[in-house]
Design an enzyme around this catalytic site. Structure first.
Site, PDB file in Angstrom:
ATOM      1  CG  PHE A 112     -14.805 -30.672 -16.017  1.00 19.34           C
ATOM      2  CD1 PHE A 112     -15.625 -30.278 -16.936  1.00 19.34           C
ATOM      3  CD2 PHE A 112     -14.003 -31.462 -16.313  1.00 19.34           C
ATOM      4  CE1 PHE A 112     -15.871 -30.752 -17.993  1.00 19.34           C
ATOM      5  CE2 PHE A 112     -14.028 -32.179 -17.541  1.00 19.34           C
ATOM      6  CZ  PHE A 112     -14.945 -31.841 -18.447  1.00 19.34           C
ATOM      7  CG  LEU A 113     -15.969 -28.111  -9.469  1.00 20.49           C
ATOM      8  CD1 LEU A 113     -16.666 -26.806  -8.534  1.00 20.49           C
ATOM      9  CD2 LEU A 113     -14.595 -28.505  -8.758  1.00 20.49           C
ATOM     10  CG  PHE A 149     -10.010 -27.015 -26.904  1.00 18.84           C
ATOM     11  CD1 PHE A 149      -9.041 -27.209 -25.719  1.00 18.84           C
ATOM     12  CD2 PHE A 149      -9.577 -26.082 -27.979  1.00 18.84           C
ATOM     13  CE1 PHE A 149      -8.025 -26.426 -25.858  1.00 18.84           C
ATOM     14  CE2 PHE A 149      -8.483 -25.369 -27.782  1.00 18.84           C
ATOM     15  CZ  PHE A 149      -7.619 -25.484 -26.668  1.00 18.84           C
ATOM     16  CB  CYS A 153      -7.951 -36.248 -23.864  1.00 19.18           C
ATOM     17  SG  CYS A 153      -8.378 -36.141 -25.786  1.00 19.18           S
ATOM     18  CB  VAL A 181     -10.055 -35.450 -33.551  1.00 18.44           C
ATOM     19  CG1 VAL A 181      -9.564 -33.814 -34.233  1.00 18.44           C
ATOM     20  CG2 VAL A 181     -10.118 -35.219 -32.001  1.00 18.44           C
ATOM     21  CE  LYS A 206     -17.738 -37.400 -22.149  1.00 17.86           C
ATOM     22  NZ  LYS A 206     -17.115 -36.263 -22.576  1.00 17.86           N
TER      23      LYS A 206
HETATM   24  P1  NAD Z   1      -8.087 -41.838 -33.364  1.00 19.44           P
HETATM   25  O1  NAD Z   1      -7.115 -42.927 -32.935  1.00 19.44           O
HETATM   26  O2  NAD Z   1      -9.486 -42.058 -33.026  1.00 19.44           O
HETATM   27  O3  NAD Z   1      -8.032 -41.590 -34.732  1.00 19.44           O
HETATM   28  C1  NAD Z   1      -6.492 -41.326 -35.532  1.00 19.44           C
HETATM   29  C2  NAD Z   1      -7.184 -41.894 -36.863  1.00 19.44           C
HETATM   30  O4  NAD Z   1      -5.949 -41.470 -37.925  1.00 19.44           O
HETATM   31  C3  NAD Z   1      -7.034 -43.284 -37.105  1.00 19.44           C
HETATM   32  O5  NAD Z   1      -8.259 -43.731 -37.684  1.00 19.44           O
HETATM   33  C4  NAD Z   1      -5.807 -43.685 -38.013  1.00 19.44           C
HETATM   34  O6  NAD Z   1      -6.010 -44.915 -38.839  1.00 19.44           O
HETATM   35  C5  NAD Z   1      -5.685 -42.528 -38.823  1.00 19.44           C
HETATM   36  N1  NAD Z   1      -4.455 -42.230 -39.375  1.00 19.44           N
HETATM   37  C6  NAD Z   1      -3.117 -42.336 -38.792  1.00 19.44           C
HETATM   38  N2  NAD Z   1      -2.151 -42.263 -39.722  1.00 19.44           N
HETATM   39  C7  NAD Z   1      -2.748 -41.706 -40.801  1.00 19.44           C
HETATM   40  C8  NAD Z   1      -2.108 -41.264 -42.037  1.00 19.44           C
HETATM   41  N3  NAD Z   1      -0.958 -41.043 -42.206  1.00 19.44           N
HETATM   42  N4  NAD Z   1      -3.065 -40.899 -42.999  1.00 19.44           N
HETATM   43  C9  NAD Z   1      -4.327 -41.066 -42.794  1.00 19.44           C
HETATM   44  N5  NAD Z   1      -4.809 -41.764 -41.608  1.00 19.44           N
HETATM   45  C10 NAD Z   1      -4.181 -41.566 -40.506  1.00 19.44           C
HETATM   46  O7  NAD Z   1      -7.616 -40.401 -32.413  1.00 19.44           O
HETATM   47  P2  NAD Z   1      -8.511 -39.260 -31.984  1.00 19.44           P
HETATM   48  O8  NAD Z   1      -9.106 -39.637 -30.760  1.00 19.44           O
HETATM   49  O9  NAD Z   1      -9.247 -38.537 -33.025  1.00 19.44           O
HETATM   50  O10 NAD Z   1      -7.159 -38.270 -31.786  1.00 19.44           O
HETATM   51  C11 NAD Z   1      -6.390 -37.583 -32.676  1.00 19.44           C
HETATM   52  C12 NAD Z   1      -5.664 -36.544 -32.156  1.00 19.44           C
HETATM   53  O11 NAD Z   1      -6.513 -35.431 -31.474  1.00 19.44           O
HETATM   54  C13 NAD Z   1      -4.927 -36.816 -30.872  1.00 19.44           C
HETATM   55  O12 NAD Z   1      -3.659 -36.068 -30.804  1.00 19.44           O
HETATM   56  C14 NAD Z   1      -5.587 -36.651 -29.633  1.00 19.44           C
HETATM   57  O13 NAD Z   1      -4.937 -36.338 -28.576  1.00 19.44           O
HETATM   58  C15 NAD Z   1      -6.438 -35.302 -30.126  1.00 19.44           C
HETATM   59  N6  NAD Z   1      -7.741 -35.052 -29.482  1.00 19.44           N
HETATM   60  C16 NAD Z   1      -8.504 -36.019 -29.139  1.00 19.44           C
HETATM   61  C17 NAD Z   1      -9.838 -35.856 -28.672  1.00 19.44           C
HETATM   62  C18 NAD Z   1     -10.880 -37.019 -28.479  1.00 19.44           C
HETATM   63  O14 NAD Z   1     -11.849 -36.743 -27.860  1.00 19.44           O
HETATM   64  N7  NAD Z   1     -10.590 -37.995 -28.891  1.00 19.44           N
HETATM   65  C19 NAD Z   1     -10.221 -34.478 -28.340  1.00 19.44           C
HETATM   66  C20 NAD Z   1      -9.108 -33.676 -28.873  1.00 19.44           C
HETATM   67  C21 NAD Z   1      -8.079 -33.709 -29.195  1.00 19.44           C
HETATM   68  C1  UDX Z   2     -11.578 -33.895 -22.599  1.00 14.08           C
HETATM   69  C2  UDX Z   2     -11.623 -32.477 -22.579  1.00 14.08           C
HETATM   70  O1  UDX Z   2     -12.713 -32.048 -21.952  1.00 14.08           O
HETATM   71  C3  UDX Z   2     -11.960 -31.939 -24.131  1.00 14.08           C
HETATM   72  O2  UDX Z   2     -11.761 -30.476 -24.203  1.00 14.08           O
HETATM   73  C4  UDX Z   2     -10.679 -32.577 -24.953  1.00 14.08           C
HETATM   74  O3  UDX Z   2     -10.644 -32.024 -26.346  1.00 14.08           O
HETATM   75  C5  UDX Z   2     -10.563 -33.762 -24.878  1.00 14.08           C
HETATM   76  O4  UDX Z   2     -10.421 -34.289 -23.447  1.00 14.08           O
HETATM   77  P1  UDX Z   2     -13.405 -36.155 -23.087  1.00 14.08           P
HETATM   78  O5  UDX Z   2     -12.215 -36.853 -22.651  1.00 14.08           O
HETATM   79  O6  UDX Z   2     -14.049 -36.307 -24.273  1.00 14.08           O
HETATM   80  O7  UDX Z   2     -12.678 -34.472 -23.283  1.00 14.08           O
HETATM   81  O8  UDX Z   2     -14.267 -36.266 -21.709  1.00 14.08           O
HETATM   82  P2  UDX Z   2     -14.588 -34.971 -20.507  1.00 14.08           P
HETATM   83  O9  UDX Z   2     -15.793 -34.791 -20.399  1.00 14.08           O
HETATM   84  O10 UDX Z   2     -13.535 -34.102 -20.258  1.00 14.08           O
HETATM   85  O11 UDX Z   2     -14.282 -36.235 -19.451  1.00 14.08           O
HETATM   86  C6  UDX Z   2     -12.965 -36.890 -18.985  1.00 14.08           C
HETATM   87  C7  UDX Z   2     -13.015 -37.636 -17.848  1.00 14.08           C
HETATM   88  O12 UDX Z   2     -13.287 -37.005 -16.691  1.00 14.08           O
HETATM   89  C8  UDX Z   2     -13.976 -38.708 -17.799  1.00 14.08           C
HETATM   90  O13 UDX Z   2     -13.563 -39.717 -17.626  1.00 14.08           O
HETATM   91  C9  UDX Z   2     -15.114 -38.223 -16.928  1.00 14.08           C
HETATM   92  O14 UDX Z   2     -15.901 -39.146 -16.193  1.00 14.08           O
HETATM   93  C10 UDX Z   2     -14.167 -37.600 -15.892  1.00 14.08           C
HETATM   94  N1  UDX Z   2     -15.068 -36.233 -15.146  1.00 14.08           N
HETATM   95  C11 UDX Z   2     -15.266 -35.088 -15.800  1.00 14.08           C
HETATM   96  C12 UDX Z   2     -15.148 -36.588 -13.772  1.00 14.08           C
HETATM   97  O15 UDX Z   2     -15.037 -37.293 -13.126  1.00 14.08           O
HETATM   98  N2  UDX Z   2     -15.682 -35.272 -13.127  1.00 14.08           N
HETATM   99  C13 UDX Z   2     -16.307 -34.150 -13.986  1.00 14.08           C
HETATM  100  O16 UDX Z   2     -16.751 -33.370 -13.232  1.00 14.08           O
HETATM  101  C14 UDX Z   2     -15.944 -34.142 -15.341  1.00 14.08           C
END
Ligand code: NAD
Ligand code: UDX
Length: 441
Positions: free
Chosen positions: A258-259, A152, A269, A11, A330
């Site tokens: 998402f169906l 998101f 997530c 993120v 995915k």
């Molecule tokens: P991630 O584990 O990929 O990244 C987090 C990063 O933060 C790591 O690289 C870590 O080393 C760094 N970090 C931790 N503490 C730190 C600090 N004090 N200073 C600087 N760096 C620090 O996690 P992510 O997937 O990016 O998710 C981050 C948040 O966003 C979570 O709460 C997650 O639920 C949310 N989120 C993730 C997604 C996604 O698709 N991955 C989408 C939407 C929201």
């Molecule tokens: C999800 C949310 O969509 C996103 O808005 C949020 O910020 C992070 O979490 P992501 O985890 O990247 O995103 O993938 P997504 O495309 O939502 O798929 C999640 C899981 O659901 C995957 O394992 C995918 O294969 C599954 N999926 C998705 C299904 O099985 N069927 C579908 O129709 C859609």
């Protein structure tokens, strides 16, 4: 405008690069030394289409920098985003906020002037107020506001999701209207470029913003579990889930996305956020049975899919070779977090299967998580060599065009279990395969 992004993970890196593309100056702080040196050398530690070019262009233009010195990063920043991980806390499913709280303390110590501290991480309701308390306790003299701005983005289409979001949710402390107005003015300027493309900015309270993120993810997870159960029902009743989903999705109130039935949702997530929402509701003594059931349905789904593969092989996979196409949760990502492939392949290995797997980008990330005896192949056809059954776990685009004849030539037994419905049943059967998919006759 200068902003700082604490955390250079999925993120932080993607949204930081997108903010830089909007024209903001973004300083990303990352504490993981391997990740930081990769970023500084222009190597992208995750697979996300288009991210390499976006990072390179903005770093070259001087708008995107990476470092571990938080004081340097927040100097002059009008907004400081927290984008660190919130993994499930061991045992109870609640989000572990230790990284968020540590980041809040570090920001408080480093700031020298007013800034809005914005939580982008997915955090339970009440977290933004807790962050404000931590900052006040660490630096009673500091002038600051907090905002909640959940992210998101979806992996695999993360840049497009950030550059053209359906909506941007911004929670402010509405109990303090003066402060809320001041923070809103900063957030309006952060997201100024999105106004040109009419992306809606939704301003609300802190609690609502925090809960909107969990509710959205849980609703989507529930939609997937719903269609997975409908797929099972279709199989029992001789109906076709794809046509059913199409018919349902044409109703705009339902929507067609998402169906798609599959082996159960995974990723960083949905699994953790559904658990965390259940926990939040429990603590608030409020019912959340739909989400709790969604979690259970999804767990059962993964176990059932392993059983389906074993059944397709006549009740045993002992000493049988299973070709596995796709490992990531995915397509278009190398992320293996909570991928359905993990429990499914462990179950098959326990049952004595020999696993030959191929994934276009996820194999390095998969190795530490999958059964150690798994063989990793160069391509899909190599994985199919000598196999008794071929299983599709992730719907990578390249798998759709695999020729059935080429598979048939390589496989020992012509059985396919397609858990993503990527092949045409008629074509596969015409090629002599015993072909099982999900929810289709
Ligand atoms: P991630 O584990 O990929 O990244 C987090 C990063 O933060 C790591 O690289 C870590 O080393 C760094 N970090 C931790 N503490 C730190 C600090 N004090 N200073 C600087 N760096 C620090 O996690 P992510 O997937 O990016 O998710 C981050 C948040 O966003 C979570 O709460 C997650 O639920 C949310 N989120 C993730 C997604 C996604 O698709 N991955 C989408 C939407 C929201
Ligand atoms: C999800 C949310 O969509 C996103 O808005 C949020 O910020 C992070 O979490 P992501 O985890 O990247 O995103 O993938 P997504 O495309 O939502 O798929 C999640 C899981 O659901 C995957 O394992 C995918 O294969 C599954 N999926 C998705 C299904 O099985 N069927 C579908 O129709 C859609």
């Amino acid at each position: 405008m200068r902003i700082a992004m604490i955390g250079g993970g999925y993120v932080g890196l993607v949204s930081g690069a997108c903010f830089a593309e909007f024209g903001l100056h973004v300083a990303v702080v990352e504490t993981n030394p391997d990740r930081l040196s990769a970023l500084r050398e222009g190597r992208i530690p995750i697979y996300e289409p288009g991210l390499d070019v976006l990072v390179e262009n903005n770093a070259r233009a001087g708008r995107l920098t990476f470092g571990d010195d938080i004081a340097q990063a927040v100097a002059g920043a009008e907004a400081v985003f927290i984008a660190v991980g919130t993994p499930p806390r061991n045992g109870d499913g609640a989000a572990d906020l230790q990284y968020v709280h540590a980041a809040a303390r570090q920001i408080a110590q480093a700031l020298t002037g007013y800034a809005v501290i914005v939580t982008k991480s997915t955090v339970p309701v009440g977290s933004s107020r807790r962050i404000a308390e931590i900052i006040r306790a660490t630096r009673p003299d500091l002038d600051f506001d907090v905002a909640s701005n959940p992210e998101f983005l979806r992996e695999g289409s993360a840049i497009d999701d950030c550059m053209r979001p359906d909506r941007v949710i911004i929670g402010l402390d509405q109990k303090q209207p003066e402060r809320a107005r001041r923070a809103e003015a900063v957030m309006q300027r952060v997201y100024e470029p999105l106004k040109k493309i009419d992306a809606p900015l939704v301003f609300t309270g802190l609690e609502t913003a925090e809960l909107t993120k969990y509710a959205s993810n849980s609703f989507l997870a529930m939609k997937i579990s719903f269609i997975n159960e409908m797929a099972d029902l279709c199989e029992k009743l001789g109906a076709n889930v794809q046509e059913l989903a199409c018919g349902m999705g044409m109703d705009e109130r339902i929507g067609s996305r998402f169906l798609n039935p599959g082996p159960g949702y995974g990723g960083s997530c949905f699994p953790k956020d559904t658990l965390a929402l259940s926990r939040i509701a429990q603590e608030a003594q409020s019912g959340c049975r739909l989400v709790e059931t969604t979690v259970q349905v999804n767990e059962a789904r993964k176990a059932a899919m392993a059983g389906r593969i074993i059944a397709a092989c006549g009740g045993s996979v002992n000493n049988k070779t299973v070709a596995v196409l796709g490992l990531t949760f995915k397509p278009e990502t190398d992320d293996m977090r909570e991928s359905a492939s993990i429990p499914i392949l462990h179950r098959l290995a326990e049952a004595g299967a020999r696993l030959q797997a191929y994934d276009p980008v996820g194999m390095d990330a998969a190795k530490p998580l999958l059964p150690p005896e798994t063989t990793y192949c160069e391509n899909a056809l190599d994985a199919a060599q000598g196999a008794d059954v071929l299983v599709v776990l992730t719907e990578w685009e390249q798998f759709r065009s695999i020729s059935p004849e080429a598979l048939a030539q390589r496989m020992q037994n012509k059985i396919i279990v397609d858990l993503r419905n990527i092949f045409d049943p008629a074509v596969m059967r015409a090629s002599g395969f015993s072909y099982l998919s999900v929810g289709r006759p």
